[in-house]
Design a protein around this motif. Structure first.
Motif, PDB file in Angstrom:
ATOM      1  N   PHE A   1      31.509  67.046 -36.818  1.00 39.99           N
ATOM      2  CA  PHE A   1      31.027  68.288 -36.225  1.00 39.99           C
ATOM      3  C   PHE A   1      30.617  68.061 -34.767  1.00 39.99           C
ATOM      4  O   PHE A   1      30.841  68.916 -33.903  1.00 39.99           O
ATOM      5  N   ASP A   2      30.013  66.926 -34.499  1.00 35.94           N
ATOM      6  CA  ASP A   2      29.638  66.596 -33.116  1.00 35.94           C
ATOM      7  C   ASP A   2      30.880  66.490 -32.233  1.00 35.94           C
ATOM      8  O   ASP A   2      30.854  66.900 -31.067  1.00 35.94           O
ATOM      9  N   TYR A   3      31.958  65.932 -32.774  1.00 44.30           N
ATOM     10  CA  TYR A   3      33.215  65.827 -32.032  1.00 44.30           C
ATOM     11  C   TYR A   3      33.743  67.217 -31.683  1.00 44.30           C
ATOM     12  O   TYR A   3      34.259  67.447 -30.582  1.00 44.30           O
ATOM     13  N   PHE A   4      33.610  68.163 -32.590  1.00 42.90           N
ATOM     14  CA  PHE A   4      34.037  69.534 -32.317  1.00 42.90           C
ATOM     15  C   PHE A   4      33.150  70.177 -31.247  1.00 42.90           C
ATOM     16  O   PHE A   4      33.634  70.926 -30.389  1.00 42.90           O
ATOM     17  N   ARG A   5      31.855  69.879 -31.297  1.00 38.84           N
ATOM     18  CA  ARG A   5      30.945  70.457 -30.300  1.00 38.84           C
ATOM     19  C   ARG A   5      31.248  69.936 -28.896  1.00 38.84           C
ATOM     20  O   ARG A   5      30.958  70.611 -27.913  1.00 38.84           O
ATOM     21  N   GLU A   6      31.811  68.748 -28.796  1.00 36.45           N
ATOM     22  CA  GLU A   6      32.229  68.231 -27.492  1.00 36.45           C
ATOM     23  C   GLU A   6      33.364  69.079 -26.911  1.00 36.45           C
ATOM     24  O   GLU A   6      33.497  69.200 -25.692  1.00 36.45           O
ATOM     25  N   GLN A   7      34.177  69.658 -27.787  1.00 40.33           N
ATOM     26  CA  GLN A   7      35.280  70.517 -27.341  1.00 40.33           C
ATOM     27  C   GLN A   7      34.818  71.946 -27.089  1.00 40.33           C
ATOM     28  O   GLN A   7      35.340  72.632 -26.214  1.00 40.33           O
ATOM     29  N   ASP A   8      33.851  72.386 -27.869  1.00 41.70           N
ATOM     30  CA  ASP A   8      33.315  73.735 -27.710  1.00 41.70           C
ATOM     31  C   ASP A   8      31.842  73.716 -28.128  1.00 41.70           C
ATOM     32  O   ASP A   8      31.526  73.555 -29.304  1.00 41.70           O
ATOM     33  N   LYS A   9      30.973  73.900 -27.160  1.00 43.40           N
ATOM     34  CA  LYS A   9      29.524  73.803 -27.414  1.00 43.40           C
ATOM     35  C   LYS A   9      29.028  74.871 -28.381  1.00 43.40           C
ATOM     36  O   LYS A   9      27.934  74.752 -28.948  1.00 43.40           O
ATOM     37  N   ASN A  10      29.811  75.943 -28.565  1.00 45.11           N
ATOM     38  CA  ASN A  10      29.383  77.019 -29.453  1.00 45.11           C
ATOM     39  C   ASN A  10      29.684  76.738 -30.920  1.00 45.11           C
ATOM     40  O   ASN A  10      29.300  77.524 -31.791  1.00 45.11           O
ATOM     41  N   PHE A  11      30.388  75.637 -31.185  1.00 47.65           N
ATOM     42  CA  PHE A  11      30.709  75.319 -32.577  1.00 47.65           C
ATOM     43  C   PHE A  11      29.426  75.035 -33.358  1.00 47.65           C
ATOM     44  O   PHE A  11      28.536  74.332 -32.896  1.00 47.65           O
ATOM     45  N   SER A  12      29.363  75.580 -34.561  1.00 46.40           N
ATOM     46  CA  SER A  12      28.212  75.295 -35.431  1.00 46.40           C
ATOM     47  C   SER A  12      28.682  75.362 -36.872  1.00 46.40           C
ATOM     48  O   SER A  12      29.402  76.267 -37.278  1.00 46.40           O
ATOM     49  N   SER A  13      28.317  74.375 -37.641  1.00 44.48           N
ATOM     50  CA  SER A  13      28.632  74.346 -39.065  1.00 44.48           C
ATOM     51  C   SER A  13      27.675  73.383 -39.734  1.00 44.48           C
ATOM     52  O   SER A  13      27.101  72.510 -39.074  1.00 44.48           O
ATOM     53  N   LYS A  14      27.494  73.521 -41.048  1.00 47.21           N
ATOM     54  CA  LYS A  14      26.529  72.688 -41.767  1.00 47.21           C
ATOM     55  C   LYS A  14      27.176  72.076 -43.009  1.00 47.21           C
ATOM     56  O   LYS A  14      28.173  72.569 -43.528  1.00 47.21           O
ATOM     57  N   VAL A  15      26.568  70.998 -43.473  1.00 49.75           N
ATOM     58  CA  VAL A  15      26.964  70.356 -44.719  1.00 49.75           C
ATOM     59  C   VAL A  15      25.917  70.696 -45.775  1.00 49.75           C
ATOM     60  O   VAL A  15      24.719  70.542 -45.539  1.00 49.75           O
ATOM     61  N   HIS A  16      26.373  71.150 -46.948  1.00 50.54           N
ATOM     62  CA  HIS A  16      25.464  71.514 -48.030  1.00 50.54           C
ATOM     63  C   HIS A  16      25.717  70.608 -49.228  1.00 50.54           C
ATOM     64  O   HIS A  16      26.817  70.616 -49.800  1.00 50.54           O
ATOM     65  N   VAL A  17      24.719  69.815 -49.624  1.00 50.60           N
ATOM     66  CA  VAL A  17      24.807  68.968 -50.819  1.00 50.60           C
ATOM     67  C   VAL A  17      24.116  69.709 -51.956  1.00 50.60           C
ATOM     68  O   VAL A  17      22.916  69.992 -51.875  1.00 50.60           O
ATOM     69  N   ARG A  18      24.875  70.040 -53.036  1.00 49.35           N
ATOM     70  CA  ARG A  18      24.320  70.896 -54.080  1.00 49.35           C
ATOM     71  C   ARG A  18      24.659  70.368 -55.460  1.00 49.35           C
ATOM     72  O   ARG A  18      25.721  69.762 -55.670  1.00 49.35           O
ATOM     73  N   GLU A  19      23.772  70.631 -56.402  1.00 49.97           N
ATOM     74  CA  GLU A  19      23.972  70.194 -57.777  1.00 49.97           C
ATOM     75  C   GLU A  19      24.879  71.138 -58.557  1.00 49.97           C
ATOM     76  O   GLU A  19      25.450  70.755 -59.578  1.00 49.97           O
ATOM     77  N   ASP A  20      25.003  72.399 -58.107  1.00 50.29           N
ATOM     78  CA  ASP A  20      25.806  73.370 -58.855  1.00 50.29           C
ATOM     79  C   ASP A  20      27.234  73.480 -58.322  1.00 50.29           C
ATOM     80  O   ASP A  20      27.928  74.457 -58.573  1.00 50.29           O
ATOM     81  N   VAL A  21      27.687  72.483 -57.582  1.00 55.81           N
ATOM     82  CA  VAL A  21      29.056  72.443 -57.072  1.00 55.81           C
ATOM     83  C   VAL A  21      29.785  71.311 -57.775  1.00 55.81           C
ATOM     84  O   VAL A  21      29.273  70.201 -57.872  1.00 55.81           O
ATOM     85  N   ASN A  22      30.996  71.593 -58.295  1.00 54.08           N
ATOM     86  CA  ASN A  22      31.724  70.556 -59.020  1.00 54.08           C
ATOM     87  C   ASN A  22      32.872  69.948 -58.217  1.00 54.08           C
ATOM     88  O   ASN A  22      33.487  68.974 -58.640  1.00 54.08           O
ATOM     89  N   ILE A  23      33.194  70.547 -57.049  1.00 53.28           N
ATOM     90  CA  ILE A  23      34.263  70.016 -56.204  1.00 53.28           C
ATOM     91  C   ILE A  23      33.833  70.074 -54.746  1.00 53.28           C
ATOM     92  O   ILE A  23      32.980  70.879 -54.359  1.00 53.28           O
ATOM     93  N   LEU A  24      34.433  69.222 -53.939  1.00 54.84           N
ATOM     94  CA  LEU A  24      34.247  69.273 -52.489  1.00 54.84           C
ATOM     95  C   LEU A  24      35.023  70.468 -51.966  1.00 54.84           C
ATOM     96  O   LEU A  24      36.198  70.646 -52.290  1.00 54.84           O
ATOM     97  N   MET A  25      34.389  71.329 -51.200  1.00 50.77           N
ATOM     98  CA  MET A  25      35.101  72.512 -50.704  1.00 50.77           C
ATOM     99  C   MET A  25      34.473  73.036 -49.422  1.00 50.77           C
ATOM    100  O   MET A  25      33.312  72.755 -49.103  1.00 50.77           O
TER     101      MET A  25
END
Length: 628
Positions: A397-421
């Protein structure tokens, strides 16, 4: 450049005409309401104007609403109102003169409907002097005719005449004016086969007829521009409007809102997957608990009503009309599926949504499973956990912000998720997620370098659907994502086998196999470990039969063929769409509706990627990608 608008001009004084031309030069594209219900939409970069006239006293009753729509998607068109025709003539002369000075020549095409009994196109113009342009128009209109053989349309008639206007109407410009302004004027009489003799339109037929007519017109206009002018237009696809109309933006916004009002993958995934898995293994692969799904956050009937209240029939742009209608059908299927989870209807709609398995895809999957052996899992020391993956994801995500400072995204670690998505540009992963370091590197590019990146690139475009996804975007998306795994050296034998196993499992489900039968097929016949066999089977059996998982190998096969035929990779990362949408995407780029992409994945800049893409272009078999 913003489109300029103004209130209706009351009259065509010389000052007002000069102001229109001056504004056109300054703004490049203008929209003007003109006397008597007239309207001008014009681009300073395109040396042509398509015209429809309405001179009846009652503008509402006099307007031929079907025929006028044949020109409404043009980048340069003029609707002549029912007041001050002489003023319109002065305007057309001045516009022709100004544009001819800039481009050496100018083209005006007047479009009008023929007699209700007419069954042929008629072209009115100087056939002897400019035979090539008229010949191209004749050929293109004959192509339109050939698509409707049941109507028994006659061959296009060319009339070499000075009278290029509708019967009984005044000419737009006389011959001396045409010569003085450097303008070619053509009249195109259209057979009104899109309505009954009583004047009632056939809306479905008209849409198809209009789209074909617009293409014929654009190919003719481009031929004239290329031969007779100094304009730099490079393709007939560049002749549409580059600014989206408000009604187009509104429909795009509402389609995007409808899709984002629910999480399709989230609602299809069982909430009790851990319990299902534990029970299945504890009972020696015999007992399969019922899937429990999350409650729907919407009323399907209400959402479908909203979907079909959208007035897609008002969209005159052929490219946009097509992708909107496709998307509405896809959303209709998705909403039906969510209300039918756990039933056979869910499975049947899934096959309609994601397509059947072709014989070629089936053979490719079986070949991979035959030629690629399962590898033993690496020891625990090389295993990365969810929090480790989160750290690497944030670096990307930091690499993307170097290309566009407006980029924003988050990683969510959750117990009710059964697949990476990835959902709406956000990354979700199970709290108990574990995989080896090499697979982690590959999945970073799969999930972030593809799914997150194309979501963000699509978000920067004026069409919201390019971030949400055009119809059947999954196939290309997953093909790109798997390709990225290969390009960064992380496409393992087990991963490739999993993709092939999903196709085999989906095929078995299509032939009536249940959970235990599919599991045994994978475990016993294709030598998958019980863990992998369960993961593949449980995903395929979501909802009663969820065939999205065929998209991974199907997309890789399609993408490989695209690259072998000389196609480029980078343009496919500008949003979420299917390979078959590329002509439309290219058209929107040429019209400058779409803007350059903001983000490119890390792997595209490496020499290793260039070499590996070269191997794919040379035809390396998919079963060998893991060894290349």
């Amino acid at each position: 450049m913003e489109v300029s608008t103004s209130k209706e001009l009351q009259a065509f004084g010389e000052t007002s005409i000069e102001k229109i031309i001056e504004e056109l030069r300054e703004e490049c594209e203008i929209e003007k309401h003109l006397p008597g219900g007239g309207y001008l939409h014009m681009s300073d970069e395109l040396p042509y104007l398509v015209i429809y006239r309405n001179e009846d006293e009652d503008i509402e009753k006099g307007m031929d609403r079907a025929t006028v729509r044949l020109i409404l998607s043009e980048a340069s068109f003029l609707i002549i109102g029912n007041k001050d025709f002489e003023g319109y003539q002065r305007l057309m002369f001045c516009l022709s003169e100004a544009m001819s000075s800039k481009f050496k020549s100018f083209l005006i095409i007047e479009v009008f409907a023929g007699d209700p009994e007419s069954r042929k196109f008629k072209i009115k113009g100087p056939a002897g002097k400019l035979s090539t342009t008229i010949k191209v128009l004749q050929e293109q209109l004959d192509d339109v005719d050939s698509g409707y053989r049941a109507l028994q349309l006659g061959e296009t008639e060319v009339q070499d005449t000075l009278q290029r206007q509708p019967e009984g109407k005044k000419p737009l410009l006389d011959l001396p004016q045409l010569k003085d302004s450097g303008c070619l004027l053509l009249g195109v009489e259209v057979p009104p086969v899109y309505r009954s003799k009583e004047g009632e339109d056939y809306p479905v037929f008209f849409r198809s007829f209009k789209d074909d007519f617009v293409v014929a017109l654009h190919k003719t206009i481009f031929h004239f521009i290329r031969i007779q002018t100094s304009s730099g237009v490079k393709s007939y696809r560049a002749l549409g409007q580059k600014h989206l109309q408000e009604k187009v933006k509104e429909i795009d916004r509402q389609l995007a809102e409808i899709e984002t009002s629910y999480e399709f993958l989230w609602l299809v995934s069982p909430a009790n997957i851990r319990h299902i898995k534990d029970t299945f293994f504890e009972t020696n692969y015999e007992q399969v608990l019922n899937y429990h799904y999350r409650l729907l956050p919407f009323d399907p009937d209400v959402l479908k009503r909203r979907l079909y209240n959208l007035k897609l029939e008002d969209v005159d742009d052929p490219a946009l009309s097509y992708i909107f209608r496709e998307k509405r059908e896809e959303l209709d299927l998705q909403i039906s599926m969510l209300s039918e989870r756990g039933s056979d209807s869910f499975f049947y709609n899934s096959m309609m949504l994601f397509g059947k398995i072709s014989n070629d895809l089936q053979r490719e999957a079986e070949t991979i499973l035959k030629e690629v052996n399962e590898k033993e899992d690496q020891d625990f020391k090389s295993i990365m956990k969810a929090e480790d993956f989160k750290i690497l994801a944030n670096r990307e995500f930091d690499y993307f912000r170097e290309q566009d400072k407006n980029f924003s995204s988050k990683v969510h670690v959750r117990e009710d998720v059964n697949i990476l998505m990835v959902s709406r540009g956000e990354l979700y992963l199970p709290s108990d997620y574990k995989l080896n370091a090499n697979e982690t590197h590959a999945l970073i590019q799969h999930e972030i370098g593809t799914h997150v990146l194309t979501y963000y690139n699509g978000q920067q475009q004026p069409l919201k659907l390019l971030s949400i996804g055009l119809t059947d975007y999954d196939t290309l998306q997953e093909g790109l994502a798997v390709l990225s795994e290969y390009l960064v050296g992380g496409l393992t034998a087990n991963r490739m086998r999993t993709l092939a196993g999903r196709v085999v499992a989906a095929s078995a489900r299509m032939h009536g196999a249940d959970f235990q039968e599919i599991f045994r097929l994978l475990n016993k016949d294709y030598n998958f470990t019980p863990q992998r066999a369960f993961n593949i089977t449980s995903r395929i059996m979501q909802g009663g039969g969820f065939t999205k998982d065929i998209s991974y190998l199907k997309g890789l096969v399609q993408l490989k063929k695209h690259l072998e035929e000389g196609g480029e990779l980078a343009p496919l990362l500008s949003g979420k769409f299917a390979l078959e949408h590329m002509p439309i995407i290219n058209e929107l780029k040429e019209r400058r509706v779409l803007t350059p992409v903001k983000l490119t994945p890390r792997y595209l800049k490496s020499e290793e990627t260039r070499k590996k893409l070269g191997k794919i272009r040379e035809g390396i078999p998919l079963s060998q990608l893991i060894n290349a």
